[in-house]
Design a protein around this motif. Sequence first.
Motif, PDB file in Angstrom:
ATOM      1  N   MET A  41      -1.962  -6.532   7.296  1.00 59.20           N
ATOM      2  CA  MET A  41      -3.373  -6.588   6.933  1.00 59.20           C
ATOM      3  C   MET A  41      -3.895  -5.193   6.598  1.00 59.20           C
ATOM      4  O   MET A  41      -4.701  -5.023   5.683  1.00 59.20           O
ATOM      5  N   GLY A  42      -3.420  -4.198   7.351  1.00 58.13           N
ATOM      6  CA  GLY A  42      -3.818  -2.814   7.063  1.00 58.13           C
ATOM      7  C   GLY A  42      -3.457  -2.434   5.636  1.00 58.13           C
ATOM      8  O   GLY A  42      -4.291  -1.906   4.883  1.00 58.13           O
ATOM      9  N   PHE A  43      -2.217  -2.744   5.221  1.00 62.82           N
ATOM     10  CA  PHE A  43      -1.817  -2.454   3.842  1.00 62.82           C
ATOM     11  C   PHE A  43      -2.708  -3.204   2.851  1.00 62.82           C
ATOM     12  O   PHE A  43      -3.128  -2.660   1.828  1.00 62.82           O
ATOM     13  N   ALA A  44      -2.988  -4.459   3.182  1.00 57.50           N
ATOM     14  CA  ALA A  44      -3.818  -5.268   2.285  1.00 57.50           C
ATOM     15  C   ALA A  44      -5.178  -4.609   2.094  1.00 57.50           C
ATOM     16  O   ALA A  44      -5.693  -4.521   0.975  1.00 57.50           O
ATOM     17  N   THR A 251       2.598  -1.365 -10.488  1.00 60.26           N
ATOM     18  CA  THR A 251       2.735  -2.794 -10.791  1.00 60.26           C
ATOM     19  C   THR A 251       2.225  -3.648  -9.643  1.00 60.26           C
ATOM     20  O   THR A 251       1.628  -4.700  -9.869  1.00 60.26           O
ATOM     21  N   LEU A 252       2.421  -3.176  -8.408  1.00 62.23           N
ATOM     22  CA  LEU A 252       1.943  -3.942  -7.261  1.00 62.23           C
ATOM     23  C   LEU A 252       0.416  -4.088  -7.342  1.00 62.23           C
ATOM     24  O   LEU A 252      -0.133  -5.191  -7.193  1.00 62.23           O
ATOM     25  N   SER A 253      -0.270  -2.980  -7.626  1.00 67.71           N
ATOM     26  CA  SER A 253      -1.739  -3.049  -7.664  1.00 67.71           C
ATOM     27  C   SER A 253      -2.213  -3.913  -8.836  1.00 67.71           C
ATOM     28  O   SER A 253      -3.186  -4.653  -8.723  1.00 67.71           O
ATOM     29  N   PHE A 254      -1.506  -3.825  -9.949  1.00 70.22           N
ATOM     30  CA  PHE A 254      -1.897  -4.667 -11.077  1.00 70.22           C
ATOM     31  C   PHE A 254      -1.672  -6.143 -10.759  1.00 70.22           C
ATOM     32  O   PHE A 254      -2.448  -7.000 -11.164  1.00 70.22           O
ATOM     33  N   THR A 255      -0.581  -6.414 -10.035  1.00 72.43           N
ATOM     34  CA  THR A 255      -0.341  -7.798  -9.650  1.00 72.43           C
ATOM     35  C   THR A 255      -1.514  -8.321  -8.832  1.00 72.43           C
ATOM     36  O   THR A 255      -2.016  -9.417  -9.064  1.00 72.43           O
ATOM     37  N   MET A 256      -1.969  -7.508  -7.873  1.00 71.84           N
ATOM     38  CA  MET A 256      -3.108  -7.914  -7.045  1.00 71.84           C
ATOM     39  C   MET A 256      -4.344  -8.170  -7.895  1.00 71.84           C
ATOM     40  O   MET A 256      -5.049  -9.162  -7.741  1.00 71.84           O
ATOM     41  N   LEU A 257      -4.576  -7.233  -8.811  1.00 72.44           N
ATOM     42  CA  LEU A 257      -5.758  -7.334  -9.669  1.00 72.44           C
ATOM     43  C   LEU A 257      -5.712  -8.626 -10.488  1.00 72.44           C
ATOM     44  O   LEU A 257      -6.711  -9.339 -10.621  1.00 72.44           O
ATOM     45  N   VAL A 259      -3.713 -11.353  -9.913  1.00 70.48           N
ATOM     46  CA  VAL A 259      -3.666 -12.555  -9.080  1.00 70.48           C
ATOM     47  C   VAL A 259      -5.082 -12.924  -8.657  1.00 70.48           C
ATOM     48  O   VAL A 259      -5.504 -14.075  -8.725  1.00 70.48           O
ATOM     49  N   GLY A 260      -5.856 -11.919  -8.212  1.00 73.53           N
ATOM     50  CA  GLY A 260      -7.187 -12.200  -7.691  1.00 73.53           C
ATOM     51  C   GLY A 260      -8.209 -12.474  -8.780  1.00 73.53           C
ATOM     52  O   GLY A 260      -9.132 -13.258  -8.599  1.00 73.53           O
ATOM     53  N   GLY A 261      -8.068 -11.828  -9.887  1.00 76.95           N
ATOM     54  CA  GLY A 261      -9.034 -12.005 -10.967  1.00 76.95           C
ATOM     55  C   GLY A 261      -9.681 -10.693 -11.330  1.00 76.95           C
ATOM     56  O   GLY A 261     -10.539 -10.181 -10.607  1.00 76.95           O
ATOM     57  N   ILE A 262      -9.263 -10.140 -12.473  1.00 81.23           N
ATOM     58  CA  ILE A 262      -9.768  -8.850 -12.918  1.00 81.23           C
ATOM     59  C   ILE A 262     -11.213  -9.007 -13.385  1.00 81.23           C
ATOM     60  O   ILE A 262     -11.576 -10.009 -13.969  1.00 81.23           O
ATOM     61  N   GLY A 263     -12.043  -8.025 -13.046  1.00 80.51           N
ATOM     62  CA  GLY A 263     -13.434  -8.068 -13.500  1.00 80.51           C
ATOM     63  C   GLY A 263     -14.364  -8.822 -12.574  1.00 80.51           C
ATOM     64  O   GLY A 263     -15.532  -8.997 -12.877  1.00 80.51           O
ATOM     65  N   ALA A 272      -5.308  -8.618  -3.189  1.00 83.30           N
ATOM     66  CA  ALA A 272      -4.623  -7.658  -2.324  1.00 83.30           C
ATOM     67  C   ALA A 272      -4.102  -8.348  -1.066  1.00 83.30           C
ATOM     68  O   ALA A 272      -2.965  -8.126  -0.651  1.00 83.30           O
ATOM     69  N   VAL A 273      -4.922  -9.206  -0.479  1.00 85.40           N
ATOM     70  CA  VAL A 273      -4.511  -9.887   0.749  1.00 85.40           C
ATOM     71  C   VAL A 273      -3.352 -10.842   0.465  1.00 85.40           C
ATOM     72  O   VAL A 273      -2.314 -10.815   1.137  1.00 85.40           O
ATOM     73  N   LEU A 274      -3.516 -11.643  -0.586  1.00 86.46           N
ATOM     74  CA  LEU A 274      -2.480 -12.619  -0.915  1.00 86.46           C
ATOM     75  C   LEU A 274      -1.145 -11.963  -1.203  1.00 86.46           C
ATOM     76  O   LEU A 274      -0.113 -12.342  -0.644  1.00 86.46           O
ATOM     77  N   VAL A 275      -1.184 -10.961  -2.075  1.00 85.18           N
ATOM     78  CA  VAL A 275       0.068 -10.328  -2.494  1.00 85.18           C
ATOM     79  C   VAL A 275       0.694  -9.565  -1.332  1.00 85.18           C
ATOM     80  O   VAL A 275       1.915  -9.421  -1.260  1.00 85.18           O
ATOM     81  N   SER A 276      -0.112  -9.081  -0.381  1.00 79.01           N
ATOM     82  CA  SER A 276       0.457  -8.383   0.769  1.00 79.01           C
ATOM     83  C   SER A 276       1.124  -9.341   1.743  1.00 79.01           C
ATOM     84  O   SER A 276       2.145  -9.011   2.348  1.00 79.01           O
ATOM     85  N   PHE A 277       0.546 -10.546   1.889  1.00 79.42           N
ATOM     86  CA  PHE A 277       1.115 -11.473   2.862  1.00 79.42           C
ATOM     87  C   PHE A 277       2.256 -12.305   2.288  1.00 79.42           C
ATOM     88  O   PHE A 277       3.099 -12.780   3.026  1.00 79.42           O
ATOM     89  N   LEU A 278       2.254 -12.460   0.983  1.00 78.74           N
ATOM     90  CA  LEU A 278       3.273 -13.304   0.357  1.00 78.74           C
ATOM     91  C   LEU A 278       4.702 -12.925   0.732  1.00 78.74           C
ATOM     92  O   LEU A 278       5.486 -13.782   1.140  1.00 78.74           O
ATOM     93  N   PRO A 279       5.061 -11.635   0.624  1.00 78.03           N
ATOM     94  CA  PRO A 279       6.457 -11.274   0.923  1.00 78.03           C
ATOM     95  C   PRO A 279       6.856 -11.601   2.356  1.00 78.03           C
ATOM     96  O   PRO A 279       8.036 -11.767   2.648  1.00 78.03           O
ATOM     97  N   GLN A 280       5.863 -11.734   3.261  1.00 73.74           N
ATOM     98  CA  GLN A 280       6.202 -12.117   4.637  1.00 73.74           C
ATOM     99  C   GLN A 280       6.777 -13.532   4.654  1.00 73.74           C
ATOM    100  O   GLN A 280       7.545 -13.878   5.534  1.00 73.74           O
ATOM    101  N   LEU A 281       6.369 -14.313   3.670  1.00 75.99           N
ATOM    102  CA  LEU A 281       6.895 -15.671   3.587  1.00 75.99           C
ATOM    103  C   LEU A 281       8.286 -15.685   2.960  1.00 75.99           C
ATOM    104  O   LEU A 281       9.071 -16.585   3.210  1.00 75.99           O
TER     105      LEU A 281
END
Lengths: 325, 294, 255
Positions: A41-44, A251-257, A259-263, A272-281
Amino acid sequence: MTLRSTISAKPQVWATALAIAVAVALLAYVFGRGGYVVTVMGFAVIYGVFVTGLNLFMGYAGQASFGQNAFAALGGYGTAVLCADYGLEPIVALVLSATLSAVIALIVGYPTLRLRGHYLAMATFALGLITYELSIEQSGLTRGFMGFSGIPPLGLGRFQLLSERAQLAVFILIMLLGVWVARRLRGSRFGRALLAIGESEPAANALGIQVFRYKLVAFVIAAVYASVAGSMFAHFVGYISPEVFGLSMVTLSFTMLYVGGIGTLWGPIAGAVLVSFLPQLLRGFRDMQDIIYCLALIVILIFVPKGLASLWSLAVRRSDVPAER
Amino acid sequence: MIDTSIILQAVIDGAGVGLIYGLVGIGYCVIYNATGIVNFAQGVFVMLGGMLTYTLLTSLGLPMIVAVAIAIPLVGVVGVVIEWFIVKPMLVRNSPMFAIILATLAVQIMIERITIMTAGDQPRTFHEFTAGGPLRLGPVAVGYQLIWVLVCSVGLVLLLTLFFKYTRIGNAVRACAQNRDAAALLGIPVARMLAVSFALSAALGAIAGILITPSQYTAFNVGVPFGVSGFIAAIVGGFGSASGAFVGGIVLGVAQAVAIIIFGAGYKTVAALAVLLLVLLLFPSGLLGKRSEK
Amino acid sequence: MTLLSVSNLTKSFGGIVANDSVSFDLNEGDIYAVIGPNGAGKTTLFNLISGVLRPTSGSVQYAGRDITGLAQADIAALGVVRTYQLVQLFRQRTVEENVQIGFHLATRGGVGAALFRPGWVRRQERMVREKSRELLRLVGLESQAGLVADKLPYGQQRLLKIARAMAAGPKLLMLDEPAAGLDTQETSVLGDVIQRINDQGITIVLIEHDMNLVMRMATRITVLDFGKKIAEGTPVEVKVNPAVLAAYLGEAELE
Ligand SMILES: Nc1ncnc2c1ncn2[C@@H]1O[C@H](COP(=O)(O)OP(=O)(O)O)[C@@H](O)[C@H]1O
Ligand SMILES: [Mg+2]
């Protein structure tokens, strides 16, 4: 008119309530469970700050920077060196590093932002590469590729945030501050000018908006966000290395942007939260992580360029369309 | 005070590396002219060229000429795959410019990771094309590999010029560059021409990578620095002509070599960015450019 | 009272003389039309007045002040605001936001003002909201305020462009072919809107091909042909001017 707006306000309210409920539940789980979930969560949250800044520049002003990792590195190493080697207060180190990032953003942005598109993209990309190379080469300052350890946790005076939970709580406040700033900017003359530039530079120019100046300011603000995120990272982990702020951060930050919705305001945070927790799965795929991120990013870029936000607006806007059309 | 012969040697070696940048820079222009996009994965072709040749030389024990003859078309195929699976779908959907750049960047990282997983993260190199040397010209030494670089670069530029001027495919690619819709109306298979431009550009990058590896090294992560420098070379040269890219490359290569002597190895890319920013400030359309910037 | 005075304005692009010593005056409160065949130099004339282009020679006086060669933004700040033939709306923004963005020149404040929102900023924001509503009402788009601009039909997009230009607080509003591509119904709505704006005391210069509209609205008309002014006068005078008839021969639009 009033009737219609109350009806169309409904889904908005429900969706917002649901989003808040999910956020609260997530936080309750994270703080209750502790351990590695707090770290994730801290990373997120750190990335949340990073992408909120990037979103101002890309999502609102419609410009592209591929070197925000450079400013994160400046923030990270600034904090590391100033706190660990010079014993400065974390907050002072954070502000000094952010100031340096802002100055460098000005120097790089000034010649390149006048030109459109790829020039800025490549100049910022080069900047990321430079900080990477320098952070390896200037080992006297940065301890080279072995990395810099022994960075103290966030604190003020004699008071230090020793537990990860406490740091996370403060980080969430910093992130909320970041979102609040973005929100204030978005709803102002400044923000409207950025949005105008993002949509049509000639039209913005015709309305008297000084396109170049606004882009430059947005670039500097994004650099400050990135730098603060870098400082936060250094405190949180206590260790940084050139790899931490490497190309995959971009690329990680762009993925977050995306995934969540740019703008959008909250989309980048959700991403950021989703992409950070996903790899845990997908724990089994350790080595493949970057590959999976990149593949996901490419698929999103091609097929759902508006990200999660498109689902949100589907839910919210359905009944918002005027009946007569 | 630094010895003048050291500086002279740096200028010579820098110019050699600059020719490589020129080749990479032309690769950018070929794709940009045909599609209007900047392929950030350009550097990866350089890496793949070197890595594949190394692998073919060592694991299969092939002779150099055969290894090169296999590696170059293979990298060309990688270029076509990128065009086919990523660039074309995005062009069709009218994706914004930076989304396309981002996608090519993601491809670059993917290829890098795959390279680590299959070939490891250690730097590799192989022997020069011709043993012996270097030639001594007064105080400076000119390695045989540098002569190879020079001859191949000049040869490639001649070939490219002939290709674009006199072959049907070359003309078709140029037509796409001027106006894709009009080209389509003329019955030119635009999609295939975009693939041709990617194949060509990838092959150029691979050749650059093969040429430079003996005098330096190759590793999974050499793509980015070569990509950045190649692009800067192309901009400095005015982003259009092949000779411009070479002039830009040589300026850049020399500036980097001198910066390394004065400031240390970490300042290679600082020098490159400084050259880019200075040129953009002083000559917004490049040293040799006529076109106004886009 | 003379508001704008154009004297001997000339602009050449290489060999083409797009404006050849054009002179005319317009009074406060006028609806002044500039007509002429395609390529006559009408848009160029607008570009010279509004500071998009610098004249080769000649001068532009506005409210008693020489504005020749001033920067576009400075001229707009003096109250000379124009719409462009080709400049687009912000298509993904709402109708209301489009007008609000139009207030840029009429308002102040940067990052600091946005963050701390002192009293004057809050008042200014309220003013922007209220005035944009007012402008939307003026052009008849208030019920579409929350719609994405792209979703508006063509005719209403044109009205939105005018509302956006009005946000800059013009004293002199310059409209370049506002009726182009509109049907009769839409054109008549547009005419009403222009009239309402004029009723508020705003002077209007209009480039237009739709002769019905011009004849209905204009107080005075200048006719350009090949960059030269070939006639000037009231609609009735221009209509019977033989030089004008000759220039329009074959276009039959004048009837
Ligand atoms: N920026 C320019 N550069 C070169 N020629 C121009 C430019 N703008 C207009 N012209 C030329 O000037 C002439 C008048 O154009 P314009 O003012 O657009 O006419 P109108 O608006 O009356 O149709 C045309 O021949 C056009 O080609
Ligand atoms: Mg015109």
